[in-house]
Design a protein around this motif. Structure first.
Motif, PDB file in Angstrom:
ATOM      1  N   GLU A   7     -80.502 -63.666  49.154  1.00  0.00           N
ATOM      2  CA  GLU A   7     -81.230 -63.027  48.051  1.00  0.00           C
ATOM      3  C   GLU A   7     -82.740 -63.206  48.222  1.00  0.00           C
ATOM      4  O   GLU A   7     -83.519 -62.272  48.003  1.00  0.00           O
ATOM      5  CB  GLU A   7     -80.760 -63.635  46.726  1.00  0.00           C
ATOM      6  CG  GLU A   7     -81.202 -62.869  45.496  1.00  0.00           C
ATOM      7  CD  GLU A   7     -80.661 -63.476  44.216  1.00  0.00           C
ATOM      8  OE1 GLU A   7     -79.981 -64.535  44.292  1.00  0.00           O
ATOM      9  OE2 GLU A   7     -80.927 -62.923  43.152  1.00  0.00           O
ATOM     10  N   ILE A   8     -83.149 -64.394  48.625  1.00  0.00           N
ATOM     11  CA  ILE A   8     -84.586 -64.652  48.834  1.00  0.00           C
ATOM     12  C   ILE A   8     -85.129 -63.771  49.946  1.00  0.00           C
ATOM     13  O   ILE A   8     -86.210 -63.173  49.821  1.00  0.00           O
ATOM     14  CB  ILE A   8     -84.814 -66.146  49.142  1.00  0.00           C
ATOM     15  CG1 ILE A   8     -84.573 -66.990  47.873  1.00  0.00           C
ATOM     16  CG2 ILE A   8     -86.215 -66.391  49.676  1.00  0.00           C
ATOM     17  CD1 ILE A   8     -84.581 -68.475  48.117  1.00  0.00           C
ATOM     18  N   ASN A  11     -85.539 -60.249  48.786  1.00  0.00           N
ATOM     19  CA  ASN A  11     -86.722 -60.121  47.930  1.00  0.00           C
ATOM     20  C   ASN A  11     -88.006 -60.119  48.759  1.00  0.00           C
ATOM     21  O   ASN A  11     -88.947 -59.377  48.464  1.00  0.00           O
ATOM     22  CB  ASN A  11     -86.758 -61.250  46.900  1.00  0.00           C
ATOM     23  CG  ASN A  11     -85.953 -60.922  45.657  1.00  0.00           C
ATOM     24  OD1 ASN A  11     -86.457 -60.302  44.725  1.00  0.00           O
ATOM     25  ND2 ASN A  11     -84.687 -61.273  45.653  1.00  0.00           N
ATOM     26  N   ARG A  12     -88.042 -60.970  49.778  1.00  0.00           N
ATOM     27  CA  ARG A  12     -89.237 -60.999  50.636  1.00  0.00           C
ATOM     28  C   ARG A  12     -89.410 -59.673  51.357  1.00  0.00           C
ATOM     29  O   ARG A  12     -90.535 -59.204  51.568  1.00  0.00           O
ATOM     30  CB  ARG A  12     -89.131 -62.129  51.658  1.00  0.00           C
ATOM     31  CG  ARG A  12     -89.352 -63.514  51.062  1.00  0.00           C
ATOM     32  CD  ARG A  12     -89.304 -64.584  52.122  1.00  0.00           C
ATOM     33  NE  ARG A  12     -89.376 -65.912  51.522  1.00  0.00           N
ATOM     34  CZ  ARG A  12     -89.239 -67.041  52.193  1.00  0.00           C
ATOM     35  NH1 ARG A  12     -89.036 -67.026  53.501  1.00  0.00           N
ATOM     36  NH2 ARG A  12     -89.298 -68.205  51.570  1.00  0.00           N
ATOM     37  N   LEU A  14     -88.493 -56.752  50.183  1.00  0.00           N
ATOM     38  CA  LEU A  14     -89.009 -55.794  49.212  1.00  0.00           C
ATOM     39  C   LEU A  14     -90.495 -56.007  48.945  1.00  0.00           C
ATOM     40  O   LEU A  14     -91.240 -55.062  48.701  1.00  0.00           O
ATOM     41  CB  LEU A  14     -88.231 -55.924  47.895  1.00  0.00           C
ATOM     42  CG  LEU A  14     -86.762 -55.525  47.921  1.00  0.00           C
ATOM     43  CD1 LEU A  14     -86.093 -55.894  46.602  1.00  0.00           C
ATOM     44  CD2 LEU A  14     -86.605 -54.043  48.199  1.00  0.00           C
ATOM     45  N   ASP A  15     -90.913 -57.266  48.993  1.00  0.00           N
ATOM     46  CA  ASP A  15     -92.298 -57.598  48.660  1.00  0.00           C
ATOM     47  C   ASP A  15     -93.210 -57.627  49.873  1.00  0.00           C
ATOM     48  O   ASP A  15     -94.406 -57.908  49.737  1.00  0.00           O
ATOM     49  CB  ASP A  15     -92.344 -58.979  47.959  1.00  0.00           C
ATOM     50  CG  ASP A  15     -91.613 -58.966  46.626  1.00  0.00           C
ATOM     51  OD1 ASP A  15     -91.141 -60.038  46.197  1.00  0.00           O
ATOM     52  OD2 ASP A  15     -91.521 -57.878  46.017  1.00  0.00           O
ATOM     53  N   GLU A  17     -93.149 -59.762  52.376  1.00  0.00           N
ATOM     54  CA  GLU A  17     -93.537 -61.147  52.653  1.00  0.00           C
ATOM     55  C   GLU A  17     -92.697 -61.771  53.766  1.00  0.00           C
ATOM     56  O   GLU A  17     -92.726 -62.983  53.969  1.00  0.00           O
ATOM     57  CB  GLU A  17     -93.371 -61.981  51.363  1.00  0.00           C
ATOM     58  CG  GLU A  17     -94.269 -61.538  50.217  1.00  0.00           C
ATOM     59  CD  GLU A  17     -95.647 -62.147  50.285  1.00  0.00           C
ATOM     60  OE1 GLU A  17     -95.850 -63.092  51.068  1.00  0.00           O
ATOM     61  OE2 GLU A  17     -96.534 -61.678  49.561  1.00  0.00           O
TER      62      GLU A  17
END
Lengths: 204, 195
Positions: A7-8, A11-12, A14-15, A17
């Motif tokens: 999940e992390i 998210n990275r 998508l962002d 990062e």
């Protein structure tokens, strides 16, 4: 089943990062885990919709004030409070001045005894002998027994504490106010306009 | 002698802030134009309500104009502006707490309907469906705790990195990331429940 690490990483992604190592790790996870691929697709769609909604809220073209309108905001609270406090100070000073002048007029116009407190005694020098070093000892101020030739009648006899003798010669009509509490003698000039009243303090 | 390259961080908005401190109204209008989006994002992130964002933002800019001289270090203007916006939004929350009705999606739905542009690719039915979907998402965003909503809104408004969001919010980078992860998890859960 999606673990927190996956999940992390999603998210990275998508962002924007992701590091190089993260990218490699995520690619391996996506290849092996179909749930991870489904989650990435759901998150991407949700993210796009979230951007649309937030964009609509934050980018609304509200009417922006011009520079001329901004300059009208310059009535700052600080200036307002400063003006009010200045006006208040001036008003207080005027009121104090009026009160002071009234009190001074009252002191001159009234009978001296009326302005005295209970701890004060009135004495007068009218007709007093110049030398107050009276052989009667501590009772060095005018006797209250008889009226004096100067017209002003001494009102009270003032006993002095201690063996003190004061000689003072005045060429004006004055009266004295004795303050028992502070043990001070105030000499005031009599029958004169308020502007010429002089108070003289003697500490005994 | 070998030349040494120095990396200097240049903030193009710092001279604007300094001009505002000198009383330049044009600079103030320029700052509002440049920073208005994310200020609105901060206010919405704290408030969670669309209808009051405009009024609060107006108060924020007036306060910025009046208190700009209190900013001693002009390079720290962004966190300072964020604090003003955040405090103004919190004050509005406290003021409206008694008047606010519980769960008022209708008011925000009306506001959102005015804001979203009409889609030119779909018929009226799909358009209504799109708006309904956005209403549900807006309600889910509004229902997020401000702790998670603030970084989420800042991320989507300006596309800031975790470090940039952390600088404004005064949080470590990892904390920003964690809160974004949880915010998206909560949104997915809320939308799944509605569906």
């Amino acid at each position: 089943m999606i673990d927190e690490r996956t999940e992390i990483l999603i998210n990275r992604k998508l962002d924007g990062e992701l590091t190089e190592e993260d990218t490699l790790e995520l690619n391996k996870l996506l290849i092996r885990n179909p749930d991870a691929r489904a989650l990435l697709e759901d998150c991407t769609t949700l993210d796009e919709q979230t951007s649309e909604v937030i964009e609509a809220v934050c980018c609304e073209q509200a009417e922006r004030p011009s520079a001329a309108e901004v300059s009208t905001w310059s009535v700052r609270p600080f200036q307002r409070w400063y003006s009010l406090s200045l006006i208040g100070a001036v008003a207080a000073a005027i009121a104090f001045g009026i009160l002071l002048s009234k009190n001074t007029a009252n002191l001159v116009g009234q009978s001296p005894q009326q302005s005295l407190g209970t701890n004060s005694r009135l004495v007068t020098n009218a007709g007093m002998p110049a030398d107050t070093n009276d052989p009667r000892g501590n009772e060095a101020v005018a006797d209250a027994a008889a009226p004096q030739p100067g017209g002003l009648t001494p009102i009270a006899r003032i006993p002095l504490d201690g063996p003190r003798h004061q000689t003072e010669s005045l060429d004006r009509d004055v009266f004295g106010v004795w303050d028992q509490q502070s043990r001070s003698l105030y000499i005031l000039e009599a029958n004169k306009p308020p502007t010429s009243v002089e108070s003289v303090k003697f500490n005994y | 002698m070998k030349p040494v390259e120095l990396e200097v961080e240049y903030d193009p908005h710092q001279p604007v802030v300094e001009a505002i401190q000198a009383g330049d109204a044009h600079a103030m209008a320029e700052l509002m134009q440049a920073q208005g989006r994310w200020v609105r994002g901060v206010v919405f992130g704290v408030l969670g309500r669309v209808a009051e964002v405009d009024d609060v933002c107006q108060k924020v800019w007036i306060k910025v104009w009046r208190e700009c001289r209190q900013l001693t270090d002009s390079s720290r203007w962004k966190p300072w502006l964020y604090q003003i916006a955040r405090r103004a939004a919190i004050d509005e929350l406290r003021a409206n707490r008694r008047r606010r009705r519980l769960g008022t999606p209708s008011a925000d739905a009306i506001a959102l309907a005015d804001l979203l542009p009409a889609s030119d690719l779909s018929g009226p039915d799909r358009q209504a469906g799109l708006k309904e979907e956005h209403q549900a998402l807006l309600a889910a965003i509004a229902a997020l705790p401000p702790l998670y909503r603030e970084p989420l809104v800042l991320k989507h408004v300006e596309g800031w990195s975790y470090a940039e969001i952390g600088e404004v919010l005064g949080l470590p980078r990892d904390t920003v990331e964690t809160r974004l992860v949880r915010a998206r998890r909560l949104l997915r859960g809320a939308l799944a429940e509605r569906a």
